[in-house]
Design a protein around this motif. Sequence first.
Motif: not given
Length: 443
Positions: A73-95
């Motif tokens: 996170e520190k590395e990302l703060d240095k590189k970007y002014k704003e870190i985008p939000e990441v969302k995880f959605d559980k689902k079923e796939n072929q595996e």
Amino acid sequence: MLNKQITDFNENLIGLRDFVELIDPFLTEKFEEHDKHIQPIILSAMLKEVLSNGEKIEDEDKEKFVEFQEKIEKELDKKYKEIPEVKFDKKENQEGKGFSISISNSNNEISKHLENAQKNKEHIELLYTNSLISALSSVEWFFSQLLHFYYDKHPESAGVQKRTMTLTELKTFGTIEDAEKYLIDVKIDEILRGNFESWINLLKSELSLGLGYLKDIKEELIEVYQRRNLFVHNGGIVNSIYLSKVSENQRKGISLNDKLSVNKSYLDNAICKLQKAFILIGAELWKKLNPEDITRGEILGDIVYENLIHSRWDICEGLCFFSLKDAQINPVDKVIAQINYWLCKKELDDYKSIEKDINKADFSDKKEIFQLGLFALRGETEKVLNMLPIVLETNQTNIERLEEFPILKEFRETEEYKTFKKESKFFKEENKEVITPEIVEKE
């Protein structure tokens, strides 16, 4: 006989593989160029998710996770002014169970990397998908060549005597033979419009082929054909036809309206299965029409060697087994097929099934190059070393082939071979002539 058709078909699929191998690294590099900017953001978000969802984590591991996440996170703060939000959605796939990832577009720079990475990923998938379609087009061409060859020799089998033509149609042909050829073309076109199952039924009923080698891969080949049909006719979206034609064990985790894709592993496996199946179909038809033709063993031997170099053991095992069961094969070709068959079984982790045969085999009455192959299979390093000067001195092989033979792969990794290379006079004479270019040379 059918040597040209079989050789051309094999070369077509090898050419397709070469094309994929040429383009794939370029597209992958482009994807990774953008993906490397996205992965730290996803990794940071995943660590946050793991640490906050209440899962039981050992205190020592938890400290490491926290420390690692904070570092990213520190590395990302240095590189970007704003870190985008990441969302995880559980689902079923072929595996089985999995999740999808979505990233907000709040950061323009990240958005560009996301957009480009997605485009490059789509290009890679398109390469694999179109290559699968192209492979099956080559199969259809080859199958049509086999049918033309057979029906041209046995027009009565095509049922052309029972077909009718209008007077207008007849006037367009110069001779009865031309009309007969037209009816055969119509028959073959109708066959090609069918599915893989109907092809198998026709090969058994009209051409009287056994096709025993298709037993273990039939369901897999059906799935490959049905998947191709989805890409060509339905945008890759699973429909009821796919579900009804493909066996359950070949479509685990796949449901109606799922969007299928092709990855490199799937493509490689599909091409291998198609190559093996249809070369064997061509070889069996050749054997049926001209069982005395000894060139069949030579052609299959050349194809085996070309595929051994690329470690396609499954293809080679099937072709070698066919040659071993071919009563008319040249005795030298049969010895080559036997050695290569054993090699394939060994590389496919099935050495136990052939160990007794290898140990009791006696090649003392055969050329030294064959004895060399047998000693290599047994792992008898000292005997291989003693035989090497003989096969090189008598030009049964040369240094280039020695460095290439798949059967000598394990031996080439030994210290004994490295010493041999340093001390032997033969490595200063690499331009010596070689008699023939096969896995084990013949006169």
